[in-house]
Scaffold this motif. Sequence first.
Motif: not given
Length: 333
Positions: A289-295
Amino acid sequence: MSQYAATVCGPVSKEKLGRTLVHEHVLFGYPGCQGDVTCAPRFDREAIIERSVEKLVRFRQTYGLGTIVDATPNDCGRNPELLMEISKQSGISILCSSGYYYEGEGATAYYRFRALLGDADKEIHEMMKTEVTEGIAGTDIKAGVFKVASSKNVITDYERRFFRAAAMVSAETGTPIITHTQEGTMGPEQADLLIENGADPNKIMIGHIDGNTDLRYHMKVLERGVFIGFDRFGLEGFTGSPSDAIRVACIVALVRSGYGSRIMLSHDSIYNWIGKPLDVTKPTHSETIFVNTVPALRDAGLTDDEIDTLLVQNPQRFLASGIGSQHGGTVFE
Ligand SMILES: [Zn+2]
């Protein structure tokens, strides 16, 4: 009244929860794993603590993670004392669950047998109420959420017992309820069953909704006034698991339809397996979520405020119940 989340270290005021993942597992084992003696060492408590603390400290420092809900049911290796130790050492707030897993993968023998002998509904109600008001298994560590689960395309009679008990106790105590839907089925039925038995829709999160990618289905669940969990980010490409890109597209469409205040996120990742690991996921699953989803959400046009609503504000409103002030205990501001 001040509102608190009931964490394994005691009540925490909702403003302190921070970025929250609403469905993870520090520890998980399918019932039966205890019999697999080929795993060595079978349960290395110190190693589990060390590994989990290292991971959570890194998530806190790198991504600003504040809280996780540990969704492990009573019959799948739930361990409140271990969670308390990991929470203390990592500085991450952890909420522990109370409830049993769905019929196909849970330990059903005990309460099925109790049901033959007498009043299992009453016993389950008492068990779940004790866990949120007094503590779990003689400790003063309280469960902070109920976790209830149903099968694919059906809520069985066995599973209904836990839904009814969770709803009734939640009505009395304000304890939030998270659910497991199998392959994204039975969401509206789960919500109806809980609401019929007294639960406030604001205290219900229908989980694994991302097992279904039909927006009409999502809206049918949302019409009940409940929260929904896109809580399997990083689980891609097998039954009931769409790609993360499709999850992101669904979320953006729902936010644009006015449902941003009803969606929460998580991975359903397992930090430590009891028994042999069943690793079907990438090593980075628990931080996707922090590495891919938020961006990706940002690229798709959501503002930082809209993303914060999913990760901070919605869990705050959902998890705080005021139960800490009702039932005493140290308040950790
Ligand atoms: Zn889970």
